[in-house]
Design a protein around this motif. Structure first.
Motif, PDB file in Angstrom:
ATOM      1  N   PHE A 187       0.837  -1.197   0.000  1.00  0.00           N
ATOM      2  CA  PHE A 187       0.000   0.000   0.000  1.00  0.00           C
ATOM      3  C   PHE A 187       0.875   1.251   0.000  1.00  0.00           C
ATOM      4  CE2 PHE A 187       0.385  -1.751   4.256  1.00  0.00           C
ATOM      5  CZ  PHE A 187       0.962  -0.706   4.959  1.00  0.00           C
ATOM      6  N   ALA A 188       0.242   2.381  -0.275  1.00  0.00           N
ATOM      7  CA  ALA A 188       0.916   3.678  -0.249  1.00  0.00           C
ATOM      8  C   ALA A 188       0.287   4.538   0.845  1.00  0.00           C
ATOM      9  CB  ALA A 188       0.802   4.372  -1.594  1.00  0.00           C
ATOM     10  N   VAL A 189       1.099   5.363   1.468  1.00  0.00           N
ATOM     11  CA  VAL A 189       0.630   6.265   2.519  1.00  0.00           C
ATOM     12  C   VAL A 189       0.884   7.691   2.054  1.00  0.00           C
ATOM     13  CG1 VAL A 189       0.971   7.037   4.888  1.00  0.00           C
ATOM     14  CG2 VAL A 189       1.115   4.607   4.348  1.00  0.00           C
ATOM     15  N   LYS A 190      -0.160   8.513   2.064  1.00  0.00           N
ATOM     16  CA  LYS A 190      -0.024   9.945   1.801  1.00  0.00           C
ATOM     17  C   LYS A 190      -0.403  10.669   3.073  1.00  0.00           C
ATOM     18  CE  LYS A 190      -0.367  10.606  -3.041  1.00  0.00           C
ATOM     19  NZ  LYS A 190      -0.136  11.795  -3.788  1.00  0.00           N
ATOM     20  N   ALA A 191       0.398  11.633   3.471  1.00  0.00           N
ATOM     21  CA  ALA A 191       0.153  12.343   4.725  1.00  0.00           C
ATOM     22  C   ALA A 191       0.427  13.829   4.550  1.00  0.00           C
ATOM     23  CB  ALA A 191       1.035  11.785   5.823  1.00  0.00           C
ATOM     24  N   LEU A 192      -0.372  14.606   5.275  1.00  0.00           N
ATOM     25  CA  LEU A 192      -0.239  16.053   5.247  1.00  0.00           C
ATOM     26  C   LEU A 192      -0.536  16.590   6.643  1.00  0.00           C
ATOM     27  CD1 LEU A 192       0.134  18.416   3.193  1.00  0.00           C
ATOM     28  CD2 LEU A 192      -2.341  18.492   3.038  1.00  0.00           C
ATOM     29  N   PRO A 193       0.360  17.406   7.213  1.00  0.00           N
ATOM     30  CA  PRO A 193       0.069  17.981   8.532  1.00  0.00           C
ATOM     31  C   PRO A 193      -1.159  18.889   8.464  1.00  0.00           C
ATOM     32  CG  PRO A 193       2.360  18.333   7.938  1.00  0.00           C
ATOM     33  CD  PRO A 193       1.680  17.786   6.738  1.00  0.00           C
ATOM     34  N   ASN A 194      -1.961  18.874   9.525  1.00  0.00           N
ATOM     35  CA  ASN A 194      -3.171  19.688   9.574  1.00  0.00           C
ATOM     36  C   ASN A 194      -3.199  20.434  10.908  1.00  0.00           C
ATOM     37  OD1 ASN A 194      -5.693  20.807   9.464  1.00  0.00           O
ATOM     38  ND2 ASN A 194      -6.734  18.927   8.876  1.00  0.00           N
ATOM     39  N   GLU A 195      -2.827  21.719  10.870  1.00  0.00           N
ATOM     40  CA  GLU A 195      -2.757  22.519  12.093  1.00  0.00           C
ATOM     41  C   GLU A 195      -4.132  22.899  12.623  1.00  0.00           C
ATOM     42  OE1 GLU A 195      -1.109  23.666   9.210  1.00  0.00           O
ATOM     43  OE2 GLU A 195       0.740  22.618   9.722  1.00  0.00           O
ATOM     44  N   LYS A 196      -5.169  22.745  11.807  1.00  0.00           N
ATOM     45  CA  LYS A 196      -6.521  23.130  12.220  1.00  0.00           C
ATOM     46  C   LYS A 196      -7.168  22.114  13.150  1.00  0.00           C
ATOM     47  CE  LYS A 196      -7.304  25.607   7.930  1.00  0.00           C
ATOM     48  NZ  LYS A 196      -8.066  25.646   6.692  1.00  0.00           N
ATOM     49  N   ARG A 197      -6.576  20.954  13.295  1.00  0.00           N
ATOM     50  CA  ARG A 197      -7.152  19.883  14.115  1.00  0.00           C
ATOM     51  C   ARG A 197      -6.240  19.561  15.288  1.00  0.00           C
ATOM     52  NH1 ARG A 197     -11.261  17.141  12.849  1.00  0.00           N
ATOM     53  NH2 ARG A 197     -12.323  17.579  10.926  1.00  0.00           N
ATOM     54  N   GLN A 198      -6.818  18.853  16.271  1.00  0.00           N
ATOM     55  CA  GLN A 198      -6.011  18.390  17.388  1.00  0.00           C
ATOM     56  C   GLN A 198      -5.669  16.913  17.272  1.00  0.00           C
ATOM     57  OE1 GLN A 198      -9.123  19.763  19.423  1.00  0.00           O
ATOM     58  NE2 GLN A 198      -8.342  21.848  19.480  1.00  0.00           N
TER      59      GLN A 198
END
Length: 119
Positions: free
Chosen positions: A29-40
């Motif tokens: 599988f592949a993993v795509k990730a992006l930081p999200n400062e709007k969430r906890q």
């Protein structure tokens, strides 16, 4: 199963992750990730296409197995991330849990989701 606060809702945020996220591709599988400062909290989605397996039972089993592995690694996730795991191999159904855990950990490290000292 993963809790409701850790699930994606809607498609626009998934599109954003697909477009701008850091990718880590493995054998299953592949993993795509992006930081999200709007969430906890982190959010995760597992995508299994019908091309992988025609049986909904098998696709859901793959999805549940990956959600469980992510849930076990949740303590190691350092900051809120939006994570999309895209399955592209039917061999995920037969993979032993320890192997699945090690592959997921390795890919999370490559994508920057967990730190180097996470066990």
């Amino acid at each position: 199963m993963i809790s409701r606060r850790h699930r994606f809702h809607g498609y626009n945020t998934m599109r954003h992750v697909y477009k701008y996220g850091a990718v880590s591709r493995g054998s299953l599988f592949a993993v795509k990730a992006l930081p999200n400062e709007k969430r906890q909290n982190y959010r995760v989605a597992v995508v299994v296409s019908r091309k992988i397996n025609k049986s909904a039972v098998a696709r859901n089993r793959m999805r549940r197995r990956l959600y469980e592995q992510v849930r076990q690694l949740a303590g190691n996730i350092e900051q809120p991330f939006d994570i999309v795991i895209t399955v592209f191999s039917n061999n995920l159904i037969d993979a032993p849990p320890k192997e699945l855990e090690s592959i997921l950990k390795k890919q999370f490290r490559q994508a920057g989701i967990i730190g180097k000292k996470a066990q």
